[in-house]
Design a protein around this motif. Structure first.
Motif, short mmCIF file in Angstrom:
data_model
loop_
_atom_site.label_atom_id
_atom_site.label_comp_id
_atom_site.label_asym_id
_atom_site.label_seq_id
_atom_site.Cartn_x
_atom_site.Cartn_y
_atom_site.Cartn_z
N PHE A 132 0.83 -1.20 0.00
CA PHE A 132 0.00 0.00 0.00
C PHE A 132 0.87 1.26 0.00
O PHE A 132 0.53 2.26 -0.64
N HIS A 133 2.01 1.22 0.72
CA HIS A 133 2.93 2.34 0.72
C HIS A 133 3.49 2.56 -0.69
O HIS A 133 3.60 3.71 -1.16
N LEU A 134 3.85 1.49 -1.36
CA LEU A 134 4.41 1.60 -2.71
C LEU A 134 3.39 2.13 -3.69
O LEU A 134 3.70 2.98 -4.53
N VAL A 135 2.17 1.62 -3.59
CA VAL A 135 1.10 2.11 -4.48
C VAL A 135 0.83 3.59 -4.22
O VAL A 135 0.61 4.37 -5.16
N SER A 136 0.88 4.00 -2.96
CA SER A 136 0.67 5.40 -2.62
C SER A 136 1.73 6.29 -3.24
O SER A 136 1.43 7.39 -3.74
N GLU A 137 3.00 5.82 -3.22
CA GLU A 137 4.08 6.61 -3.82
C GLU A 137 3.84 6.80 -5.31
O GLU A 137 4.04 7.90 -5.86
N LEU A 138 3.41 5.75 -5.99
CA LEU A 138 3.21 5.82 -7.43
C LEU A 138 1.99 6.66 -7.79
O LEU A 138 2.02 7.46 -8.73
N THR A 139 0.90 6.48 -7.04
CA THR A 139 -0.33 7.20 -7.39
C THR A 139 -0.20 8.70 -7.14
O THR A 139 -0.72 9.50 -7.92
N ARG A 140 0.49 9.10 -6.09
CA ARG A 140 0.63 10.53 -5.85
C ARG A 140 1.55 11.17 -6.88
O ARG A 140 1.37 12.34 -7.24
N THR A 141 2.53 10.40 -7.38
CA THR A 141 3.37 10.92 -8.47
C THR A 141 2.56 11.09 -9.74
O THR A 141 2.67 12.11 -10.43
N LEU A 142 1.73 10.10 -10.04
CA LEU A 142 0.86 10.20 -11.22
C LEU A 142 -0.12 11.36 -11.07
O LEU A 142 -0.34 12.13 -12.03
N ALA A 143 -0.68 11.51 -9.89
CA ALA A 143 -1.64 12.59 -9.65
C ALA A 143 -0.97 13.95 -9.80
O ALA A 143 -1.57 14.91 -10.32
N LEU A 144 0.29 14.06 -9.37
CA LEU A 144 1.02 15.31 -9.48
C LEU A 144 1.19 15.71 -10.94
O LEU A 144 1.02 16.87 -11.31
N ALA A 145 1.52 14.71 -11.78
CA ALA A 145 1.72 14.98 -13.21
C ALA A 145 0.42 15.34 -13.90
O ALA A 145 0.33 16.32 -14.64
N VAL A 146 -0.61 14.55 -13.65
CA VAL A 146 -1.89 14.75 -14.34
C VAL A 146 -2.56 16.03 -13.89
O VAL A 146 -3.20 16.73 -14.69
N ARG A 147 -2.42 16.38 -12.63
CA ARG A 147 -3.07 17.58 -12.11
C ARG A 147 -2.56 18.83 -12.81
O ARG A 147 -3.35 19.67 -13.26
N LEU A 148 -1.24 18.98 -12.89
CA LEU A 148 -0.68 20.17 -13.53
C LEU A 148 -1.02 20.19 -15.01
O LEU A 148 -1.41 21.23 -15.56
N PHE A 149 -0.89 19.04 -15.66
CA PHE A 149 -1.22 18.95 -17.09
C PHE A 149 -2.68 19.31 -17.34
O PHE A 149 -2.99 20.12 -18.22
N GLY A 150 -3.59 18.76 -16.55
CA GLY A 150 -5.00 19.01 -16.75
C GLY A 150 -5.38 20.46 -16.53
O GLY A 150 -6.16 21.04 -17.29
N ASN A 151 -4.81 21.06 -15.50
CA ASN A 151 -5.14 22.46 -15.20
C ASN A 151 -4.62 23.40 -16.28
O ASN A 151 -5.32 24.35 -16.69
N MET A 152 -3.40 23.18 -16.75
CA MET A 152 -2.84 24.05 -17.78
C MET A 152 -3.55 23.83 -19.11
O MET A 152 -3.79 24.78 -19.87
N MET A 153 -3.88 22.58 -19.43
CA MET A 153 -4.61 22.31 -20.67
C MET A 153 -5.99 22.96 -20.64
O MET A 153 -6.41 23.62 -21.60
N SER A 154 -6.71 22.81 -19.54
CA SER A 154 -8.05 23.39 -19.44
C SER A 154 -7.99 24.91 -19.46
O SER A 154 -8.88 25.57 -20.00
#
Length: 229
Positions: free
Chosen positions: A149-171
């Motif tokens: 669960f710790h490993l999945v959390s590390e990966l998901t928050r990294t993915l969320a960090l990338a997608v969040r900035l991309f989505g906000n700037m694209m929108s």
């Protein structure tokens, strides 16, 4: 602002199988400009600061205060990375205001690269602060069963960090494009102000999230020790 709505920036350079997106070239250009401006400002430092130096010192002081508030005495070690991240993101977000250019942060590959840099920086600062044994041990707390669960959390928050900035700037750019198409050039100033405000906000949020993750990594030894007791 450019009208391209592709998820990835168009390829502008072909070298055999290598394809170089425009976002990479813009990112490199932004970095070079920031280096030149930083060197120019560094040569103009005075004991009696003028308005420009006062403003820059105020921004540096605010960044130092934010970093120190989360990592304490480790601030001198973390501040250069976070401040550089903030400055680059601000420049990359605002470059989309220039005619014919797009913000590289609207390219998912760029935001993913930035998130990966943050991912490795979290572990780098965490290991330097507490040692690799203590740092890795915190992934086994409070039970080794939670390791996946710790490993999945590390990966998901990294993915969320990338997608969040991309989505906000694209929108942001798509919204500005739609407003300009509907209202023409009757509302250019509000649209530009919206872009500036959103660019600053997104740069700040991305940097603060990175800082929070780094602070958590640097406190791993404390959590592991307290759990072990």
């Amino acid at each position: 602002m450019a009208a391209n709505t592709d998820l990835l920036a168009p390829t502008v350079v072909h070298w055999g199988a290598l394809q170089l997106p425009a976002s990479v070239l813009v990112s490199v250009a932004v970095s070079l400009v920031l280096v030149v401006v930083g060197g120019w400002l560094g040569q103009r430092l005075r004991t009696a600061p003028g308005p420009l130096q006062t403003a820059v010192e105020g921004l540096v002081g605010a960044a130092e205060g934010a970093v120190e508030g989360l990592v304490g005495e480790q601030s001198p070690r973390v501040l250069p990375f976070i401040a550089t991240l903030w400055i680059f993101l601000l420049g990359a977000n605002l470059v989309g205001l220039l005619p014919g250019l797009e913000s590289p942060t609207r390219d998912l590959s760029v935001t993913t690269a930035l998130a990966i840099v943050v991912f490795f920086s979290v572990h780098w600062f965490g290991i330097r602060a507490s040692g690799w044994r203590a740092y890795l041990r915190h992934y086994l707390q409070p039970s080794p069963l939670l390791l996946p669960f710790h490993l999945v959390s590390e990966l998901t928050r990294t993915l969320a960090l990338a997608v969040r900035l991309f989505g906000n700037m694209m929108s942001l750019q798509l919204t500005a494009l739609l407003v300009l198409l509907v209202a023409g050039f009757l509302v250019p100033v509000p649209v530009l102000l919206l872009h500036v405000v959103e660019a600053v906000v997104q740069a700040y949020i991305f940097g603060m999230l990175a800082l929070v993750y780094i602070a958590g990594g640097m406190q791993a030894q404390v959590h592991a020790t307290s759990s072990g007791d």
